[in-house]
Design an enzyme around this catalytic site. Structure first.
Site, PDB file in Angstrom:
ATOM      1  N   ASP A  74      -4.048  -3.050 -18.667  1.00  0.00           N
ATOM      2  CA  ASP A  74      -5.078  -4.032 -18.988  1.00  0.00           C
ATOM      3  C   ASP A  74      -5.214  -4.997 -17.822  1.00  0.00           C
ATOM      4  O   ASP A  74      -4.224  -5.320 -17.157  1.00  0.00           O
ATOM      5  CB  ASP A  74      -4.755  -4.801 -20.268  1.00  0.00           C
ATOM      6  CG  ASP A  74      -5.983  -5.547 -20.776  1.00  0.00           C
ATOM      7  OD1 ASP A  74      -6.904  -4.876 -21.281  1.00  0.00           O
ATOM      8  OD2 ASP A  74      -6.056  -6.774 -20.608  1.00  0.00           O
TER       9      ASP A  74
HETATM   10  N1  GTP Z   1     -13.468   0.136 -10.009  1.00  0.00           N
HETATM   11  C1  GTP Z   1     -13.064  -1.138 -10.264  1.00  0.00           C
HETATM   12  N2  GTP Z   1     -12.785  -1.489 -11.544  1.00  0.00           N
HETATM   13  C2  GTP Z   1     -12.402  -2.790 -11.743  1.00  0.00           C
HETATM   14  C3  GTP Z   1     -12.291  -3.742 -10.722  1.00  0.00           C
HETATM   15  N3  GTP Z   1     -11.888  -4.927 -11.280  1.00  0.00           N
HETATM   16  C4  GTP Z   1     -11.742  -4.698 -12.614  1.00  0.00           C
HETATM   17  N4  GTP Z   1     -12.040  -3.403 -12.887  1.00  0.00           N
HETATM   18  C5  GTP Z   1     -12.037  -2.722 -14.185  1.00  0.00           C
HETATM   19  O1  GTP Z   1     -12.280  -3.672 -15.212  1.00  0.00           O
HETATM   20  C6  GTP Z   1     -11.768  -3.107 -16.414  1.00  0.00           C
HETATM   21  C7  GTP Z   1     -10.940  -4.170 -17.111  1.00  0.00           C
HETATM   22  O2  GTP Z   1     -11.054  -3.949 -18.495  1.00  0.00           O
HETATM   23  P1  GTP Z   1      -9.805  -3.419 -19.371  1.00  0.00           P
HETATM   24  O3  GTP Z   1     -10.024  -3.909 -20.751  1.00  0.00           O
HETATM   25  O4  GTP Z   1      -8.535  -3.713 -18.677  1.00  0.00           O
HETATM   26  O5  GTP Z   1      -9.934  -1.829 -19.334  1.00  0.00           O
HETATM   27  P2  GTP Z   1     -11.129  -0.940 -19.886  1.00  0.00           P
HETATM   28  O6  GTP Z   1     -12.107  -0.701 -18.789  1.00  0.00           O
HETATM   29  O7  GTP Z   1     -11.682  -1.508 -21.149  1.00  0.00           O
HETATM   30  O8  GTP Z   1     -10.424   0.451 -20.143  1.00  0.00           O
HETATM   31  P3  GTP Z   1      -9.180   0.716 -21.139  1.00  0.00           P
HETATM   32  O9  GTP Z   1      -7.985   0.900 -20.251  1.00  0.00           O
HETATM   33  O10 GTP Z   1      -9.587   1.975 -21.867  1.00  0.00           O
HETATM   34  O11 GTP Z   1      -9.065  -0.485 -22.031  1.00  0.00           O
HETATM   35  C8  GTP Z   1     -10.902  -1.901 -16.032  1.00  0.00           C
HETATM   36  O12 GTP Z   1     -11.598  -0.693 -16.261  1.00  0.00           O
HETATM   37  C9  GTP Z   1     -10.687  -2.121 -14.544  1.00  0.00           C
HETATM   38  O13 GTP Z   1     -10.476  -0.900 -13.856  1.00  0.00           O
HETATM   39  C10 GTP Z   1     -12.598  -3.313  -9.382  1.00  0.00           C
HETATM   40  O14 GTP Z   1     -12.532  -4.096  -8.413  1.00  0.00           O
HETATM   41  N5  GTP Z   1     -12.967  -2.017  -9.209  1.00  0.00           N
END
Ligand code: GTP
Length: 198
Positions: A74
């Site tokens: 996360d």
């Molecule tokens: N590609 C990329 N993704 C980013 C960056 N900063 C944040 N993220 C994405 O922002 C999202 C943060 O949300 P989370 O709730 O942690 O994860 P999610 O996308 O909902 O995916 P889950 O692991 O299924 O919960 C993640 O998918 C991170 O990979 C970045 O600089 N580049």
């Protein structure tokens, strides 16, 4: 031993693939919104907030597949005043997030928890300090016109490996952590479990 990435994040999948890690990806299937609501109510520090959500995702999938190692992750953005930003729900909210971050430092925390047989066996939380340069309204509008479709899935409204780099004057910390997981400590642990060669 199989490794499951309990995440729907394309950035996390891409990082593990690029690093040569053998894994399967599976959506964690947790109700993040209600979990976040109770964690916010508990007033957890950003590091603990991210750790708790990463553990929730890892345990959910590990209980479904107890014979595998399951990696849950996360990422949260914490402003200097303690405000935690989630992914923006609209382009207008994305512009608001960028204005809040403009000209200031914030921290991006990425937590990883590995579970086995329904129990956490390893965890690591890393933090990057993100120095956003002063952003004009005109820049924010043009940036979102170009990047909203991609950055809407990213906490902080940026892909650091993409045009998000234009937002920053300085970053202190791991590029991997910014994208979504503390990759090098995860690789260290995977070597101890024979998933990767030492
Ligand atoms: N590609 C990329 N993704 C980013 C960056 N900063 C944040 N993220 C994405 O922002 C999202 C943060 O949300 P989370 O709730 O942690 O994860 P999610 O996308 O909902 O995916 P889950 O692991 O299924 O919960 C993640 O998918 C991170 O990979 C970045 O600089 N580049």
């Amino acid at each position: 031993m199989r490794l499951i990435l309990a995440s729907g994040s394309s950035g996390r999948r891409a990082m593990l693939e690029a690093a040569g890690v053998p894994f399967e990806a599976m959506a964690p299937g947790v109700d993040e919104e209600s979990a976040k609501a109770s964690l916010r109510a508990a007033g957890l520090a950003p590091r603990d907030f991210a750790d708790a959500l990463a553990e929730l995702k890892a345990l959910k999938v590990s209980n479904r597949d107890p014979g595998a190692l399951v990696l849950g992750c996360d990422s949260v953005v914490a402003l200097e005043d303690g405000t935690l930003l989630d992914k923006a729900e609209s382009k207008a909210q994305a512009a608001e997030h960028l204005r809040l971050m403009s000209g200031k430092r914030h921290h991006l925390y990425s937590a990883a928890v590995i579970a086995e047989a329904g129990e956490p066996v390893w965890r690591f939380v890393d933090r990057a300090a993100m120095y956003v340069r002063p952003l004009s309204d005109a820049f924010i509008d043009a940036y979102l016109d170009r990047e909203w479709d991609q950055a809407r899935w990213c906490v902080g409204v940026y892909r650091i490996e993409g045009p998000g780099a234009q937002l920053f004057s300085r970053i202190d910390g791991s590029h991997f952590t910014v994208i979504g997981l503390p990759l090098l400590p995860v690789l260290d642990y995977l070597r101890t479990r024979g998933i990767l060669a030492s």
